[in-house]
Design an enzyme around this catalytic site. Structure first.
Site, PDB file in Angstrom:
ATOM      1  N   ARG A  34       0.864  -1.184   0.000  1.00 37.04           N
ATOM      2  CA  ARG A  34       0.000   0.000   0.000  1.00 37.04           C
ATOM      3  C   ARG A  34       0.897   1.229   0.000  1.00 37.04           C
ATOM      4  O   ARG A  34       1.531   1.537   1.006  1.00 37.04           O
ATOM      5  CB  ARG A  34      -0.914  -0.026   1.232  1.00 37.04           C
ATOM      6  CG  ARG A  34      -2.042  -1.039   1.123  1.00 37.04           C
ATOM      7  CD  ARG A  34      -3.174  -0.520   0.236  1.00 37.04           C
ATOM      8  NE  ARG A  34      -3.753   0.683   0.803  1.00 37.04           N
ATOM      9  CZ  ARG A  34      -4.745   0.693   1.705  1.00 37.04           C
ATOM     10  NH1 ARG A  34      -5.304  -0.430   2.079  1.00 37.04           N
ATOM     11  NH2 ARG A  34      -5.189   1.831   2.196  1.00 37.04           N
ATOM     12  N   LYS A 290     -27.468 -21.847  23.514  1.00 31.68           N
ATOM     13  CA  LYS A 290     -27.741 -23.260  23.822  1.00 31.68           C
ATOM     14  C   LYS A 290     -29.241 -23.561  23.846  1.00 31.68           C
ATOM     15  O   LYS A 290     -29.669 -24.622  23.387  1.00 31.68           O
ATOM     16  CB  LYS A 290     -27.093 -23.653  25.151  1.00 31.68           C
ATOM     17  CG  LYS A 290     -25.570 -23.729  25.071  1.00 31.68           C
ATOM     18  CD  LYS A 290     -24.972 -24.188  26.387  1.00 31.68           C
ATOM     19  CE  LYS A 290     -23.461 -24.083  26.350  1.00 31.68           C
ATOM     20  NZ  LYS A 290     -22.815 -24.506  27.588  1.00 31.68           N
ATOM     21  N   ASP A 334     -21.530 -31.352  27.688  1.00 35.14           N
ATOM     22  CA  ASP A 334     -21.087 -30.817  28.988  1.00 35.14           C
ATOM     23  C   ASP A 334     -21.470 -31.760  30.130  1.00 35.14           C
ATOM     24  O   ASP A 334     -20.695 -31.985  31.052  1.00 35.14           O
ATOM     25  CB  ASP A 334     -21.739 -29.450  29.264  1.00 35.14           C
ATOM     26  CG  ASP A 334     -21.074 -28.335  28.469  1.00 35.14           C
ATOM     27  OD1 ASP A 334     -19.912 -28.507  28.064  1.00 35.14           O
ATOM     28  OD2 ASP A 334     -21.725 -27.302  28.255  1.00 35.14           O
ATOM     29  N   GLN A 484     -15.545 -32.480  26.974  1.00 37.65           N
ATOM     30  CA  GLN A 484     -16.714 -32.112  26.164  1.00 37.65           C
ATOM     31  C   GLN A 484     -16.312 -31.908  24.700  1.00 37.65           C
ATOM     32  O   GLN A 484     -17.053 -32.259  23.790  1.00 37.65           O
ATOM     33  CB  GLN A 484     -17.469 -30.910  26.758  1.00 37.65           C
ATOM     34  CG  GLN A 484     -16.734 -29.585  26.869  1.00 37.65           C
ATOM     35  CD  GLN A 484     -16.653 -28.816  25.565  1.00 37.65           C
ATOM     36  OE1 GLN A 484     -17.499 -28.972  24.705  1.00 37.65           O
ATOM     37  NE2 GLN A 484     -15.608 -28.024  25.401  1.00 37.65           N
TER      38      GLN A 484
HETATM   39  P1  NAP Z   1     -23.870 -18.491  33.880  1.00 41.17           P
HETATM   40  O1  NAP Z   1     -25.006 -19.250  33.340  1.00 41.17           O
HETATM   41  O2  NAP Z   1     -23.776 -17.032  33.605  1.00 41.17           O
HETATM   42  O3  NAP Z   1     -23.837 -18.706  35.484  1.00 41.17           O
HETATM   43  C1  NAP Z   1     -22.960 -17.966  36.290  1.00 41.17           C
HETATM   44  C2  NAP Z   1     -23.107 -18.470  37.718  1.00 41.17           C
HETATM   45  O4  NAP Z   1     -22.122 -17.801  38.521  1.00 41.17           O
HETATM   46  C3  NAP Z   1     -24.459 -18.143  38.341  1.00 41.17           C
HETATM   47  O5  NAP Z   1     -24.783 -19.181  39.226  1.00 41.17           O
HETATM   48  C4  NAP Z   1     -24.164 -16.835  39.068  1.00 41.17           C
HETATM   49  O6  NAP Z   1     -25.054 -16.570  40.133  1.00 41.17           O
HETATM   50  C5  NAP Z   1     -22.795 -17.141  39.604  1.00 41.17           C
HETATM   51  N1  NAP Z   1     -22.054 -15.938  39.964  1.00 41.17           N
HETATM   52  C6  NAP Z   1     -21.565 -14.986  39.161  1.00 41.17           C
HETATM   53  N2  NAP Z   1     -20.921 -14.043  39.875  1.00 41.17           N
HETATM   54  C7  NAP Z   1     -21.014 -14.420  41.182  1.00 41.17           C
HETATM   55  C8  NAP Z   1     -20.559 -13.862  42.400  1.00 41.17           C
HETATM   56  N3  NAP Z   1     -19.855 -12.735  42.413  1.00 41.17           N
HETATM   57  N4  NAP Z   1     -20.826 -14.520  43.541  1.00 41.17           N
HETATM   58  C9  NAP Z   1     -21.530 -15.680  43.530  1.00 41.17           C
HETATM   59  N5  NAP Z   1     -21.998 -16.257  42.413  1.00 41.17           N
HETATM   60  C10 NAP Z   1     -21.743 -15.631  41.257  1.00 41.17           C
HETATM   61  O7  NAP Z   1     -22.463 -19.085  33.384  1.00 41.17           O
HETATM   62  P2  NAP Z   1     -22.088 -20.613  33.033  1.00 41.17           P
HETATM   63  O8  NAP Z   1     -22.113 -20.794  31.574  1.00 41.17           O
HETATM   64  O9  NAP Z   1     -22.860 -21.545  33.872  1.00 41.17           O
HETATM   65  O10 NAP Z   1     -20.554 -20.631  33.461  1.00 41.17           O
HETATM   66  C11 NAP Z   1     -20.199 -20.643  34.809  1.00 41.17           C
HETATM   67  C12 NAP Z   1     -18.769 -21.117  34.974  1.00 41.17           C
HETATM   68  O11 NAP Z   1     -18.624 -22.414  34.418  1.00 41.17           O
HETATM   69  C13 NAP Z   1     -17.761 -20.234  34.250  1.00 41.17           C
HETATM   70  O12 NAP Z   1     -16.757 -19.902  35.151  1.00 41.17           O
HETATM   71  C14 NAP Z   1     -17.193 -21.082  33.163  1.00 41.17           C
HETATM   72  O13 NAP Z   1     -15.811 -20.898  32.972  1.00 41.17           O
HETATM   73  C15 NAP Z   1     -17.444 -22.489  33.649  1.00 41.17           C
HETATM   74  N6  NAP Z   1     -17.632 -23.410  32.512  1.00 41.17           N
HETATM   75  C16 NAP Z   1     -16.686 -24.365  32.321  1.00 41.17           C
HETATM   76  C17 NAP Z   1     -16.816 -25.244  31.262  1.00 41.17           C
HETATM   77  C18 NAP Z   1     -15.768 -26.294  31.041  1.00 41.17           C
HETATM   78  O14 NAP Z   1     -15.817 -26.982  30.034  1.00 41.17           O
HETATM   79  N7  NAP Z   1     -14.858 -26.470  31.961  1.00 41.17           N
HETATM   80  C19 NAP Z   1     -17.922 -25.162  30.410  1.00 41.17           C
HETATM   81  C20 NAP Z   1     -18.876 -24.181  30.647  1.00 41.17           C
HETATM   82  C21 NAP Z   1     -18.712 -23.293  31.712  1.00 41.17           C
HETATM   83  P3  NAP Z   1     -26.380 -15.677  39.899  1.00 41.17           P
HETATM   84  O15 NAP Z   1     -27.403 -16.602  39.312  1.00 41.17           O
HETATM   85  O16 NAP Z   1     -26.738 -15.201  41.252  1.00 41.17           O
HETATM   86  O17 NAP Z   1     -25.997 -14.569  38.958  1.00 41.17           O
END
Ligand code: NAP
Length: 512
Positions: A34, A290, A334, A484
């Site tokens: 360019r 999902k 999962d 998964q």
């Molecule tokens: P999500 O549906 O948004 O759920 C988040 C959860 O965390 C809810 O229960 C929420 O509570 C809680 N939370 C958030 N901030 C908080 C705080 N400050 N104190 C207490 N509770 C709190 O998310 P998700 O998809 O289930 O994912 C959740 C976790 O799972 C993530 O950290 C992710 O990395 C992990 N994950 C791992 C895999 C794997 O393959 N290893 C796959 C999927 C997810 P409230 O309902 O009160 O907001």
């Protein structure tokens, strides 16, 4: 052949030479220089005549997204200079040719048109004009309004009358850059390094080759991807493309940015599934799609794994065209990953989970998956969530299917002496790595406890360190993530997944 072309802004001779050398070293086939603000004729001749890769030269005016303030005549003259010096191709805007004769050169012309805001309103007319122009190669580029614009780009490539460069800019258009090779584009553009590109959505040449399997892509390559919004942070392209490479599987796995609504998801599915020659063969589904995936499969009469339906979330779509008809099925890898992570750590079978009491922290998507899966195996489950109503609703829904599920407070959960604790909250996830959902691990963890943190970034969370210090057994989130993904790989390819390699790919990307 589709060339991999690195676009280089020329600011001075030494920089341009260095960048051309770097492009060659990283495996580019061609460079686009360019020269918008670099107009010294002698230096241009020297640069072009000594270039170690074939060069396209472009002097892009401001009104077409470039930086050149020169007149049409000055820009055409610059192109004639580099043409005489041996530039391989000269790129000139269609708009310039509308009001000027083409450059006096024997070099082939790329005639280009760009729209930085949207799809050109009169795309058909533009194409007719390009086909009638003196160019050897047509170039048409616009900013994608949504992922569906890429299909129009692929259609242009399929129906080309001349060698064609057709691309969508922006994050939603990224897949047009990668699949350019599958659809026989003349070239695709890549940047020298991440973040240094000349247009939005450009991928570095190294990423194109190492992450997106550029050298392996061909017209028959099957297309897979992760549907999400946002999507660029996803580790799934790295893990699945590495697995495809390791098993010599003819597939490419892409980030697919689809806006969050059901309507957008459905429109994406309908258009991408039906697009001839795309070979869309499998999808990972993640936030926020999902539930959309489950609803879409239900509407379309797809086969749905019963526990995925009970959880209300499909994270994997398998697309089977082997019988000639399109068959769709939805699974949730999962829940199996959660169960298998636990059973393999304890050396037990799923039915043995009925003897265990499990504390689940969190009632979001992952919490729901864990509770449903454990209850289905007969485990006794206590669930706590920051928003207590969600835990209560979850307990009510899954209690008795087959295990007992009850909602509780955090204090009671800690004192419950459960033998398995699973964290499904995001507490402790990067960047809040000093946080843990449990303040005093001495109250609940002993050497007989199994502590499973589903968080995989960082690889070892504060909760896992607390558990280790108490002598508890631990499972890190990477265990679930790899499992998964491995199940998805098996469902799509029918092959055994290279799990150790998949794990290494993720470990390399994440902080310890
Ligand atoms: P999500 O549906 O948004 O759920 C988040 C959860 O965390 C809810 O229960 C929420 O509570 C809680 N939370 C958030 N901030 C908080 C705080 N400050 N104190 C207490 N509770 C709190 O998310 P998700 O998809 O289930 O994912 C959740 C976790 O799972 C993530 O950290 C992710 O990395 C992990 N994950 C791992 C895999 C794997 O393959 N290893 C796959 C999927 C997810 P409230 O309902 O009160 O907001």
């Amino acid at each position: 052949m589709t060339y991999l072309c690195v676009a280089i802004f020329v600011t001075d001779l030494a920089q341009a030479r260095r960048d051309i050398a770097l492009a060659a070293e990283s495996g580019a086939d061609m460079v686009e220089l360019r020269i918008d603000t670099f107009t010294d004729a002698d230096q241009l001749r020297e640069l072009v005549s000594t270039a170690i890769l074939p060069v396209i030269v472009t002097c892009r005016p401001e009104w077409e997204g470039g930086n050149s303030e020169a007149t049409d005549a000055e820009r055409i003259s610059a192109l004639e200079t580099v043409g005489a010096a041996g530039a391989t191709y000269l790129d000139i805007e269609l708009a310039t040719l509308r009001r000027n004769p083409p450059p006096a050169t024997d070099r082939p012309l790329i005639v280009s048109t760009h729209d930085f805001t949207s799809r050109p309103a009169k795309l058909g007319n533009l194409l007719i004009e390009l086909n009638q122009s003196p160019g050897t190669i047509n170039k048409i580029v616009w900013t994608a309004r949504s992922i569906r614009d890429n299909l129009e780009v692929f259609e242009l490539l399929k129906q080309r009358h001349k060698p064609t460069i057709a691309l969508c800019m922006g994050e939603a258009g990224m897949i047009s850059r990668i699949l350019a090779k599958k659809f026989g584009a003349f070239l695709t553009f890549a940047s020298l390094s991440t973040g240094t590109g000349t247009a939005a959505g450009q991928i570095s040449v190294r990423e194109m080759k190492e992450l997106y399997r550029w050298d392996a892509i061909n017209p028959r390559t099957k297309v897979y991807g992760v549907v999400a919004q946002p999507v660029m942070h996803s580790m799934s392209p790295a893990i699945h493309n590495a697995a495809f490479s390791a098993t010599n599987y003819d597939g490419i796995y892409l980030p697919l940015l689809v806006e969050g609504s059901y309507e957008s998801f459905k429109a994406f599915m309908e258009t991408f599934l039906d697009f001839e020659g795309l070979d869309l063969s499998g999808l990972s589904i993640t936030i926020p799609h999902k539930e959309n995936a489950l609803r879409y499969l239900q509407e379309r009469g797809g086969e749905i794994e019963p526990l995925a339906a009970a959880i209300g979330a499909v994270n994997t779509i398998v697309i089977d065209r082997s019988t000639g008809a399109l068959r769709l099925s939805g699974i949730n890898t999962d829940y199996a990953a959660i169960l298998d992570s636990i059973t393999s750590a304890l050396g037990i079978e799923r039915k043995d989970l009925a003897k265990h009491r499990v504390a689940v922290l969190g009632a979001g998507g992952t919490g729901r998956t864990a509770v449903a899966a454990l209850a289905a195996c007969g485990a006794g489950v206590l669930v706590w969530n920051r928003t207590s109503e969600k835990a209560e609703a979850l307990a009510q829904e899954f209690n008795g299917r087959t295990g007992q599920v009850a909602a509780t407070t955090l204090t009671e959960l800690i004192q419950s002496k459960c033998d398995i604790y699973i964290n499904t909250t995001s507490v402790g996830m990067y960047p809040n790595v000093d946080a843990s959902p449990i303040d005093d691990p001495a109250e609940c963890f002993t050497s007989d406890t199994l502590v499973f943190d589903t968080i995989y970034n960082p690889l070892k969370t504060k909760l896992l360190k607390q558990a280790e210090n108490r002598g508890a057994k631990t499972i890190a989130g990477i265990e679930m993530f790899v499992r998964q993904a491995a199940t998805q790989f098996g469902a799509w390819t029918g092959k055994a997944a290279p799990r150790e390699l998949m794990r290494t790919v993720i470990e390399r990307k994440l902080p310890k």
